[in-house]
Scaffold this motif. Structure first.
Motif, short mmCIF file in Angstrom:
data_model
loop_
_atom_site.label_atom_id
_atom_site.label_comp_id
_atom_site.label_asym_id
_atom_site.label_seq_id
_atom_site.Cartn_x
_atom_site.Cartn_y
_atom_site.Cartn_z
N LEU A 164 3.81 4.21 -8.91
CA LEU A 164 2.84 4.81 -9.98
C LEU A 164 3.38 6.26 -10.29
CD1 LEU A 164 0.21 4.39 -11.71
CD2 LEU A 164 -0.89 5.16 -9.73
N THR A 165 3.52 6.99 -9.27
CA THR A 165 4.04 8.41 -9.39
C THR A 165 5.31 8.54 -10.21
OG1 THR A 165 3.21 9.09 -7.20
CG2 THR A 165 4.66 10.61 -8.25
N LEU A 166 6.27 7.83 -9.89
CA LEU A 166 7.56 7.73 -10.91
C LEU A 166 7.05 7.28 -12.19
CD1 LEU A 166 10.18 5.99 -8.32
CD2 LEU A 166 9.91 8.22 -9.01
N ALA A 167 6.30 6.27 -12.38
CA ALA A 167 5.95 5.76 -13.77
C ALA A 167 5.28 7.06 -14.34
CB ALA A 167 4.82 4.61 -13.66
N MET A 168 4.32 7.47 -13.83
CA MET A 168 3.73 8.82 -14.53
C MET A 168 4.65 9.89 -14.95
SD MET A 168 0.65 7.91 -15.20
CE MET A 168 -0.21 9.12 -15.54
N THR A 169 5.61 10.25 -14.09
CA THR A 169 6.37 11.22 -14.21
C THR A 169 7.49 10.83 -15.32
OG1 THR A 169 6.47 11.92 -11.77
CG2 THR A 169 8.44 12.60 -13.33
N GLY A 170 7.95 9.54 -15.66
CA GLY A 170 8.81 9.14 -16.61
C GLY A 170 7.75 9.25 -17.91
N LEU A 171 6.63 8.77 -17.91
CA LEU A 171 5.81 8.91 -19.01
C LEU A 171 5.68 10.30 -19.69
CD1 LEU A 171 4.19 7.14 -21.30
CD2 LEU A 171 2.34 7.63 -19.62
N VAL A 172 5.62 11.29 -18.78
CA VAL A 172 5.24 12.76 -19.12
C VAL A 172 6.64 13.29 -19.73
CG1 VAL A 172 5.01 15.19 -18.15
CG2 VAL A 172 3.31 13.37 -17.34
N LEU A 220 0.80 -1.11 -0.01
CA LEU A 220 -0.03 0.03 0.14
C LEU A 220 0.93 1.21 -0.04
CD1 LEU A 220 -2.67 -0.98 2.67
CD2 LEU A 220 -3.28 -0.65 0.20
N ILE A 221 2.14 1.29 0.50
CA ILE A 221 2.90 2.36 0.45
C ILE A 221 3.68 2.41 -0.87
CG2 ILE A 221 5.01 3.39 1.48
CD1 ILE A 221 4.10 2.31 4.08
N VAL A 222 4.18 1.16 -1.26
CA VAL A 222 5.14 1.20 -2.57
C VAL A 222 4.40 1.55 -3.81
CG1 VAL A 222 6.54 -0.17 -3.94
CG2 VAL A 222 6.83 -0.20 -1.31
N ALA A 223 3.12 1.04 -3.92
CA ALA A 223 2.26 1.17 -5.17
C ALA A 223 2.22 2.74 -5.61
CB ALA A 223 1.02 0.47 -5.03
N PRO A 224 1.69 3.54 -4.61
CA PRO A 224 1.58 5.06 -5.08
C PRO A 224 3.02 5.59 -5.64
CG PRO A 224 0.52 4.66 -3.20
CD PRO A 224 1.21 3.38 -3.33
#
Length: 160
Positions: A141-149, A134-138
């Motif tokens: 997800l934040t790192l993945a979205m930042t990388g995608l942008v 529950l701590i690691v998933a967000p």
């Protein structure tokens, strides 16, 4: 010889009538909440409030001790107590609630409701097997979205 009465006009005119009670009634009704001009008489209020406490105590003696934590058993008594403290405060020109009335009500609560506790659930952390995902998933997800942008912004620069 006849004594002539002197004519005194001020004695012949009747005094003005007192104001009719019907005219005073609206004034009294409108000013029913008005404070006396002198302000709050805290000393007098401290003399009057115990009367409310004694009346409440007499009513609460009718309620069995084990029922005192159930508000539906004594709500009418408590309402009478509250109305009493409010009326006593207004009689002596004090606002209600105020610090003195609140302190008095708190003392009454300590006296009659000290055994009433609110059952609150005891919260515990979930086991580590649940907490870590529950701590690691967000975070991931934040790192993945930042990388995608960032990747998308670099790719549009090449197309132009």
């Amino acid at each position: 010889m006849e004594a002539r009465a002197r004519w005194r006009p001020h004695l012949l005119t009747p005094p003005p009538p007192p104001p009719p009670l019907l005219l005073l009634l609206p004034l009294l009704l409108l000013c029913g909440e008005c404070s006396p001009v002198g302000g709050c008489n805290e000393t007098r209020m401290l003399e009057l409030l115990p009367w409310c406490g004694e009346a409440f105590a007499n009513m609460m003696h009718k309620v069995e001790v084990w029922k005192r934590c159930n508000l539906s058993e004594f709500i009418t008594y408590y309402e009478s107590f509250t109305n009493c403290t409010e009326s006593k405060a207004k009689v002596v020109g004090c606002y209600w609630p105020n610090h003195l009335a609140q302190g008095f009500v708190t003392d009454v609560h300590r006296r009659f409701f000290h055994n009433c506790t609110v059952d609150r659930p005891h919260w515990e952390d979930p086991p580590d097997e649940i907490l870590i995902p529950l701590i690691v998933a967000p975070i991931l997800l934040t790192l993945a979205m930042t990388g995608l942008v960032v990747w998308h912004s670099k790719r549009t620069d090449r197309l132009l």
